[in-house]
Design a protein around this motif. Structure first.
Motif, PDB file in Angstrom:
ATOM      1  N   ILE A  70       8.714   6.571  -3.339  1.00  9.79           N
ATOM      2  CA  ILE A  70       8.636   5.805  -4.213  1.00  9.79           C
ATOM      3  C   ILE A  70       9.565   6.205  -5.644  1.00  9.79           C
ATOM      4  CG2 ILE A  70       7.107   4.644  -5.891  1.00  9.79           C
ATOM      5  CD1 ILE A  70       6.739   4.010  -2.887  1.00  9.79           C
ATOM      6  N   THR A  71      10.373   5.247  -6.340  1.00  5.14           N
ATOM      7  CA  THR A  71      11.167   5.547  -7.158  1.00  5.14           C
ATOM      8  C   THR A  71      10.896   4.712  -8.584  1.00  5.14           C
ATOM      9  OG1 THR A  71      12.756   3.962  -6.572  1.00  5.14           O
ATOM     10  CG2 THR A  71      13.151   6.203  -5.848  1.00  5.14           C
ATOM     11  N   GLY A  72      10.032   3.828  -8.341  1.00  2.35           N
ATOM     12  CA  GLY A  72       9.503   2.758  -9.608  1.00  2.35           C
ATOM     13  C   GLY A  72       8.475   2.088  -9.372  1.00  2.35           C
ATOM     14  N   ILE A  73       7.495   1.606 -10.046  1.00  2.96           N
ATOM     15  CA  ILE A  73       6.555   0.651  -9.847  1.00  2.96           C
ATOM     16  C   ILE A  73       6.457   0.004 -11.325  1.00  2.96           C
ATOM     17  CG2 ILE A  73       4.126   0.606  -9.435  1.00  2.96           C
ATOM     18  CD1 ILE A  73       4.297   3.194  -7.845  1.00  2.96           C
ATOM     19  N   ASP A  74       6.091  -1.082 -11.357  1.00  2.61           N
ATOM     20  CA  ASP A  74       5.644  -1.984 -12.361  1.00  2.61           C
ATOM     21  C   ASP A  74       4.269  -2.938 -11.846  1.00  2.61           C
ATOM     22  OD1 ASP A  74       5.431  -3.673 -14.675  1.00  2.61           O
ATOM     23  OD2 ASP A  74       7.277  -4.382 -14.571  1.00  2.61           O
ATOM     24  N   PRO A  75       3.448  -2.281 -12.523  1.00  3.24           N
ATOM     25  CA  PRO A  75       2.136  -2.744 -12.127  1.00  3.24           C
ATOM     26  C   PRO A  75       1.906  -3.996 -12.668  1.00  3.24           C
ATOM     27  CG  PRO A  75       1.789  -0.613 -13.014  1.00  3.24           C
ATOM     28  CD  PRO A  75       3.058  -0.858 -13.403  1.00  3.24           C
ATOM     29  N   ALA A  76       2.512  -4.551 -13.796  1.00  2.00           N
ATOM     30  CA  ALA A  76       2.385  -5.969 -14.436  1.00  2.00           C
ATOM     31  C   ALA A  76       2.879  -6.884 -13.618  1.00  2.00           C
ATOM     32  CB  ALA A  76       3.147  -5.689 -15.570  1.00  2.00           C
ATOM     33  N   ILE A  90       0.836  -1.155  -0.010  1.00  2.00           N
ATOM     34  CA  ILE A  90      -0.023   0.058  -0.063  1.00  2.00           C
ATOM     35  C   ILE A  90       0.847   1.125  -0.016  1.00  2.00           C
ATOM     36  CG2 ILE A  90      -1.738   1.359   1.367  1.00  2.00           C
ATOM     37  CD1 ILE A  90      -2.702  -1.668   2.588  1.00  2.00           C
ATOM     38  N   ILE A  91       0.691   2.224  -0.965  1.00  2.00           N
ATOM     39  CA  ILE A  91       1.457   3.501  -1.114  1.00  2.00           C
ATOM     40  C   ILE A  91       0.560   4.606  -0.483  1.00  2.00           C
ATOM     41  CG2 ILE A  91       2.667   4.883  -2.684  1.00  2.00           C
ATOM     42  CD1 ILE A  91       2.625   2.597  -4.678  1.00  2.00           C
ATOM     43  N   GLY A  92       0.956   4.928   0.859  1.00  2.00           N
ATOM     44  CA  GLY A  92       0.419   6.006   1.312  1.00  2.00           C
ATOM     45  C   GLY A  92      -0.262   5.609   2.870  1.00  2.00           C
ATOM     46  N   ALA A  93       0.395   6.102   3.847  1.00  2.00           N
ATOM     47  CA  ALA A  93      -0.384   5.534   5.100  1.00  2.00           C
ATOM     48  C   ALA A  93      -1.110   6.762   5.934  1.00  2.00           C
ATOM     49  CB  ALA A  93       1.009   5.012   6.138  1.00  2.00           C
ATOM     50  N   GLY A  94      -1.848   7.431   5.040  1.00  2.00           N
ATOM     51  CA  GLY A  94      -3.217   8.169   5.538  1.00  2.00           C
ATOM     52  C   GLY A  94      -4.362   7.380   5.964  1.00  2.00           C
ATOM     53  N   HIS A  95      -5.214   7.832   6.416  1.00  2.00           N
ATOM     54  CA  HIS A  95      -6.514   7.005   7.196  1.00  2.00           C
ATOM     55  C   HIS A  95      -6.823   6.001   6.297  1.00  2.00           C
ATOM     56  CE1 HIS A  95      -9.253   9.768   4.994  1.00  2.00           C
ATOM     57  NE2 HIS A  95     -10.141   8.821   5.253  1.00  2.00           N
ATOM     58  N   ASN A  96      -6.911   6.220   4.948  1.00  2.00           N
ATOM     59  CA  ASN A  96      -7.506   5.438   3.994  1.00  2.00           C
ATOM     60  C   ASN A  96      -6.665   4.188   3.912  1.00  2.00           C
ATOM     61  OD1 ASN A  96     -10.198   5.889   3.205  1.00  2.00           O
ATOM     62  ND2 ASN A  96      -9.146   7.896   2.097  1.00  2.00           N
ATOM     63  N   GLY A  97      -5.240   4.354   3.714  1.00  2.00           N
ATOM     64  CA  GLY A  97      -4.203   3.351   3.441  1.00  2.00           C
ATOM     65  C   GLY A  97      -4.053   2.476   4.690  1.00  2.00           C
ATOM     66  N   ALA A 145      -2.655   4.589  -2.070  1.00  2.00           N
ATOM     67  CA  ALA A 145      -3.619   5.496  -0.903  1.00  2.00           C
ATOM     68  C   ALA A 145      -3.111   6.873  -0.714  1.00  2.00           C
ATOM     69  CB  ALA A 145      -3.495   4.583   0.285  1.00  2.00           C
ATOM     70  N   CYS A 146      -2.265   7.065  -2.026  1.00  2.00           N
ATOM     71  CA  CYS A 146      -1.863   8.614  -1.733  1.00  2.00           C
ATOM     72  C   CYS A 146      -2.597   9.317  -2.966  1.00  2.00           C
ATOM     73  CB  CYS A 146      -0.303   8.779  -2.067  1.00  2.00           C
ATOM     74  SG  CYS A 146       0.276   7.974  -3.573  1.00  2.00           S
ATOM     75  N   ALA A 147      -2.181  10.420  -3.551  1.00  2.00           N
ATOM     76  CA  ALA A 147      -2.827  11.086  -4.601  1.00  2.00           C
ATOM     77  C   ALA A 147      -2.159  10.610  -5.907  1.00  2.00           C
ATOM     78  CB  ALA A 147      -2.797  12.643  -4.742  1.00  2.00           C
ATOM     79  N   PRO A 148      -3.168   9.819  -6.908  1.00  2.00           N
ATOM     80  CA  PRO A 148      -2.507   9.201  -7.875  1.00  2.00           C
ATOM     81  C   PRO A 148      -1.377   9.928  -8.782  1.00  2.00           C
ATOM     82  CG  PRO A 148      -4.708   8.912  -7.938  1.00  2.00           C
ATOM     83  CD  PRO A 148      -4.454   9.738  -6.906  1.00  2.00           C
ATOM     84  N   GLN A 149      -1.537  11.310  -9.073  1.00  2.00           N
ATOM     85  CA  GLN A 149      -0.637  12.042  -9.508  1.00  2.00           C
ATOM     86  C   GLN A 149       0.751  12.181  -8.911  1.00  2.00           C
ATOM     87  OE1 GLN A 149      -3.665  12.689  -8.455  1.00  2.00           O
ATOM     88  NE2 GLN A 149      -4.807  14.048  -9.923  1.00  2.00           N
ATOM     89  N   SER A 150       0.831  11.846  -7.576  1.00  2.00           N
ATOM     90  CA  SER A 150       2.387  11.815  -7.236  1.00  2.00           C
ATOM     91  C   SER A 150       3.116  10.787  -7.406  1.00  2.00           C
ATOM     92  CB  SER A 150       1.920  11.961  -5.589  1.00  2.00           C
ATOM     93  OG  SER A 150       1.528  10.846  -4.983  1.00  2.00           O
ATOM     94  N   ILE A 151       2.459   9.740  -8.097  1.00  2.00           N
ATOM     95  CA  ILE A 151       3.015   8.558  -8.414  1.00  2.00           C
ATOM     96  C   ILE A 151       3.101   8.127  -9.820  1.00  2.00           C
ATOM     97  CG2 ILE A 151       2.952   7.356  -6.214  1.00  2.00           C
ATOM     98  CD1 ILE A 151       1.021   5.477  -7.885  1.00  2.00           C
TER      99      ILE A 151
END
Length: 556
Positions: free
Chosen positions: A265-271, A8-15, A328-334
């Motif tokens: 976060i420096t890299g993500i591969d959703p595949a 989970i990316i983001g430790a706000g209340h939703n994450g 769980a963060c703003a999508p634009q930030s990743i």
């Protein structure tokens, strides 16, 4: 390479909500947080040096958090219902005002009569909010269920699926609310400029729009502000907002979730579920995550918090893999970390000025018929008449600070004094939320100081004494006052344009036929889900996106 079931990316209340649900189901869960503490915008802070006041720094009231989430996760959260809904001084004559008392209908009726001259507006108020209460009771439970179609939700609201048959008044109100600009609805049911303004403010919290905007963004914001908990009430969290995120943190950690703070976060591969992150040696050797920094529940050390890294390294880089990824963060930030960005529009910004204050006492009002304790314990509307809201929007649309900024205030400590140290007996916090304040308003040199000054002048216009005369000073002799612009929220929390909802709020139904039965958290990447405010049915302190992302995985 270490592997997890869920990252989970983001430790706000939703994450944290998603982490708690997933970990309680026996899954191996990791939460990565960029900041050095958990909680996101749902935090308590001590912003004034040497002053033991733990303010809800960003978000401050709770309405949309479902009771089911509190029960499911055994959360130690207490919410206080406010007796007074609102107080609104007349902008043209602040010696009179409208006080809405939830516990005394006759007193509220008399207050309406005092400012409007008869009982017409009060009757309209009762009818309108009675009908909206029916809508809230029917719509709110669906927010933690798979998405229904627009038609199914309309039939649920209007009663077409129940034996009693169609409720024509609800059907008509729902149609106007969801298909026509909100200004038309308000003008149809209310005649008084001040009463219209009180109704309209719920459409403009964090949303920059004219009430006649054909895009209906103001309508969606209005709906979410009136359906929380199935009642529309906005409650005070005991201990401040840090107690909410602290309880979620405790639930996630107790269930076995692992939390890493200071992780960029420096890299993500959703595949294939690969996530790369970097963490400075200083962050990696810091103690357990804190809730900014004053929540004792979240400051206890835990073996499930990432252990210290070697101080010899200036940066620790890590690569992990998971079956499912959650944003769980703003999508634009990743998005910069993705070859194919998330398809979440980012064309809207925030529209608020947040001012936190600590007072040595409540200020006196120009309206001697209302006690300050009553006026400030609910939502205190300042220069928020219908006409004033429109004038402020017009001025802000050309990047000017509104000459008379509309704003509203509430006082946490009239409901819960636990956020103040014993040496602050008699003191009170005030949280001010300024409307119609998009980022461009603050771009010019000295614009922020001018906006704060104009906003305090707006507040002073309804007080019998300047607010500055009752503001406490900190250990350095500075006023206990801090202001947060949309730019500040973007810098501190990663909110694009300072948008407290991450993007424009969405209608709580499926956007098309193919999405019926989905959870509103799906993305173009099958292994990546939205678990933050950008999800459909996101926004506010709700935990709903985190719940729904976890539900898709656990029930799917």
């Amino acid at each position: 390479m270490e592997r997890f079931d869920d990252i989970i990316i983001g430790a706000g209340h939703n994450g944290l909500t998603a982490a708690a649900y997933l970990a309680r189901a026996g899954r191996r869960v990791l939460v990565l947080e960029r900041a050095d503490h958990v909680g996101g915008a749902t935090v308590s802070a001590t912003p004034f040096p040497g002053v033991p006041a733990h303010l809800s720094r960003y978000s401050y009231l709770v309405s949309l958090l479902p009771r089911e989430i509190i029960t499911d996760l055994d959360l130690d959260i207490s919410l206080i219902r406010r007796r007074y809904s609102s107080y609104t001084p007349m902008p043209t004559d602040p010696t009179r005002g409208l006080l809405v008392d939830n516990a005394d209908e006759s007193a509220t009726a008399e207050s309406f009569r005092r400012i409007t001259g008869d009982d017409t507006e009060f009757a309209s108020w009762q009818w309108f909010y009675g009908r909206m209460g029916e809508i809230a009771r029917r719509v709110f439970p669906t927010l933690i269920e798979p998405l229904r179609s627009r038609e199914e939700l309309r039939d649920l609201v209007a009663g077409a699926t129940r034996p009693a048959g169609l409720d024509t008044s609800l059907a008509e109100l729902w149609e106007m609310l969801t298909e026509r600009p909100l200004g038309e609805l308000i003008e149809r049911y209310f005649a008084d400029d001040v009463v219209r303004g009180v109704v309209a403010t719920d459409a403009l919290i964090g949303t920059f729009a004219d009430l006649h905007d054909a895009r209906l963004r103001q309508n969606i914001c209005f709906l979410y502000h009136l359906i929380g908990g199935g009642t529309g009430d906005w409650d005070v969290p005991v201990g401040g907002m840090g107690a909410v995120s602290g309880a979620l943190y405790e639930a996630a950690v107790a269930a076995g979730a692992r939390i890493v703070t200071g992780a960029r976060i420096t890299g993500i591969d959703p595949a294939d579920g690969t996530v790369e992150y970097a963490r400075s040696a200083q962050a990696a050797s810091s103690p357990s995550p804190l809730v900014e920094p004053a929540d004792p529940a979240a400051s206890r050390s835990s073996p499930l918090v990432e252990p210290a890294a070697s101080a010899a390294s200036s940066r620790v880089e890590t690569t992990l893999r998971a079956s499912m990824l959650y944003v769980a963060c703003a999508p634009q930030s990743i998005n910069d970390c993705l070859d194919v960005p998330l398809d979440v529009e980012s064309d809207t910004a925030g529209a608020q000025l947040k001012i936190n204050m600590l007072l040595n006492r409540l200020p006196a009002l120009r309206d001697g018929s209302v006690l300050p304790d009553a006026a400030f314990s609910g939502t205190f509307h300042i220069n928020e008449s219908y006409g004033q809201l429109h004038a402020a929007w017009q001025q802000a649309s050309i990047d000017k600070v509104p000459s008379v900024p509309p704003c509203e205030i509430y006082c946490h400590t009239l409901s819960d004094r636990s956020i103040l140290g014993p040496e602050l007996a008699g003191c009170h916090t005030l949280t001010l939320f300024g409307l119609q304040m998009p980022p461009a308003v603050f771009d010019a040199p000295s614009a922020t100081s001018r906006a704060v000054e104009a906003t305090l002048d707006s507040l002073n216009s309804v007080l019998a004494e300047p607010i500055q005369s009752v503001i406490c000073t900190d250990a350095h002799g500075n006023p206990c006052l801090e202001a947060k612009t949309p730019q500040d929220l973007e810098a501190a929390l990663g909110l694009p344009g300072g948008n407290i909802f991450h993007r424009s709020l969405q209608w709580p139904w499926a956007p098309d036929r193919d999405a019926v039965g989905q959870w509103g958290v799906e993305t173009r990447h099958p292994r990546m889900l939205l678990a933050g405010a950008a999800a459909r049915r996101g926004g506010g302190v709700s935990g709903i996106p985190g719940h729904n992302a976890a539900a898709l995985v656990l029930e799917g």
